[in-house]
Write an enzyme that holds these catalytic residues in place. Structure first.
Site, PDB file in Angstrom:
ATOM      1  N   SER A  91     -36.769 -50.378  28.902  1.00 58.69           N
ATOM      2  CA  SER A  91     -36.907 -48.961  28.571  1.00 58.69           C
ATOM      3  C   SER A  91     -38.005 -48.371  29.443  1.00 58.69           C
ATOM      4  CB  SER A  91     -37.239 -48.787  27.095  1.00 58.69           C
ATOM      5  OG  SER A  91     -38.461 -49.422  26.815  1.00 58.69           O
ATOM      6  N   ARG A 217     -31.894 -45.539  20.436  1.00 57.15           N
ATOM      7  CA  ARG A 217     -32.435 -46.511  21.394  1.00 57.15           C
ATOM      8  C   ARG A 217     -31.383 -47.588  21.680  1.00 57.15           C
ATOM      9  NH1 ARG A 217     -38.174 -48.286  22.440  1.00 57.15           N
ATOM     10  NH2 ARG A 217     -38.918 -46.426  21.431  1.00 57.15           N
TER      11      ARG A 217
HETATM   12  N1  HPA Z   1     -45.198 -46.602  29.114  1.00 59.19           N
HETATM   13  C1  HPA Z   1     -44.939 -47.823  29.561  1.00 59.19           C
HETATM   14  N2  HPA Z   1     -43.800 -48.447  29.365  1.00 59.19           N
HETATM   15  C2  HPA Z   1     -42.860 -47.800  28.662  1.00 59.19           C
HETATM   16  C3  HPA Z   1     -43.065 -46.541  28.148  1.00 59.19           C
HETATM   17  C4  HPA Z   1     -44.292 -45.913  28.398  1.00 59.19           C
HETATM   18  O1  HPA Z   1     -44.542 -44.773  27.978  1.00 59.19           O
HETATM   19  N3  HPA Z   1     -41.945 -46.174  27.474  1.00 59.19           N
HETATM   20  C5  HPA Z   1     -41.090 -47.203  27.590  1.00 59.19           C
HETATM   21  N4  HPA Z   1     -41.629 -48.190  28.302  1.00 59.19           N
END
Ligand code: HPA
Length: 246
Positions: A91, A217
């Site tokens: 993600s 998600r």
């Molecule tokens: N920061 C770092 N890694 C991530 C984030 C984030 O805001 N969202 C999903 N992975």
């Protein structure tokens, strides 16, 4: 030969591997998509599996979070287990207002605030880049499926909870999103002459402060995972054609 972090025997791991951060995602992918699955690792609960997908051998293993963690696992996969195609799925937090939650981001290159590349003692700044073959294949698949996706640069940050909003400075350099692992993955792959790609699902937007619900998600993750699986499938078929084994 097993390593301090991976109990696999030589030959247990396929040349192509999908790499989610979360080891339980690796288990989910193995259970849901692979056939004839064998678990090759559970050291530190960093679960790893090999099975077949679209008739080709495919592995999947967790990496943990951050450059040090993915750095260890992918170094061993490449140098001790012969892995040649590494596809990170994870993600990311979008830095652009227009990037929608659940949309796919593909990292053509990764910038970083980590020291990972200092080990190479380069006389300048390294550009940590994706494999063009993997990226082109993944982008074609997302386009064929009509999945919203954007190709661009990401920031692999050492900080999830950072002081201030330093991401705004990276955004000025055209960075699309922040995650925490691709820079080390791309460095390891470049140094060893193998292929790597990071594909992400936007889980939150730093500009609008929107976040996906747990259900959303999952949906976003599914489309990204299916693009990664199909990329692995096409890359394996291409390799089989090149070696004349299929
Ligand atoms: N920061 C770092 N890694 C991530 C984030 C984030 O805001 N969202 C999903 N992975």
């Amino acid at each position: 030969m097993s390593t301090p972090h991976n109990a696999a025997n030589p030959g247990d791991i396929a040349e192509t591997i999908l790499l989610p951060g979360d080891p339980l995602r690796a288990k989910f992918i193995a259970d849901t998509y692979l056939e004839d699955v064998v678990q090759f690792n559970a050291v530190r609960n960093m679960l790893g599996y090999t099975g077949t997908y679209c008739g080709a051998r495919l592995s999947v293993m967790g990496t943990g979070m951050g450059c040090p963690s993915i750095g260890i696992y992918t170094y061993e996969l490449i140098h001790f287990f012969g892995v040649k195609n590494l596809i990170r799925i994870g993600s990311c937090g979008a830095m652009r207002e227009e990037l929608q939650l659940g949309e796919i981001v593909m990292a053509i290159a990764a910038s970083t605030d980590s020291n990972y590349a200092h080990q190479y003692q380069l006389p300048g700044t390294f550009s940590a880049a994706a494999s063009y073959d993997l990226l082109k294949t993944a982008e074609e698949i997302a386009a064929e499926r009509g999945l919203p996706h954007t190709v661009g640069t990401v920031l692999s940050s050492d900080l999830f909870y950072g002081e201030g909003e330093t991401w705004r400075i990276w955004e000025k350099m055209g960075t699309l999103a922040v995650e925490m692992e691709s820079f080390a993955l791309y460095c390891n792959a470049a140094r060893a002459g193998v292929r790597a790609l990071g594909i992400f699902s936007v889980s939150d937007n730093l500009v609008t402060r929107q976040e996906l619900s747990a259900q959303q998600r999952q949906t976003g993750f599914t489309s990204m995972m299916e693009v990664a699986l199909e990329t692995a499938c096409r890359i394996s078929r291409q390799a089989a054609r090149e070696t004349g084994s299929a």
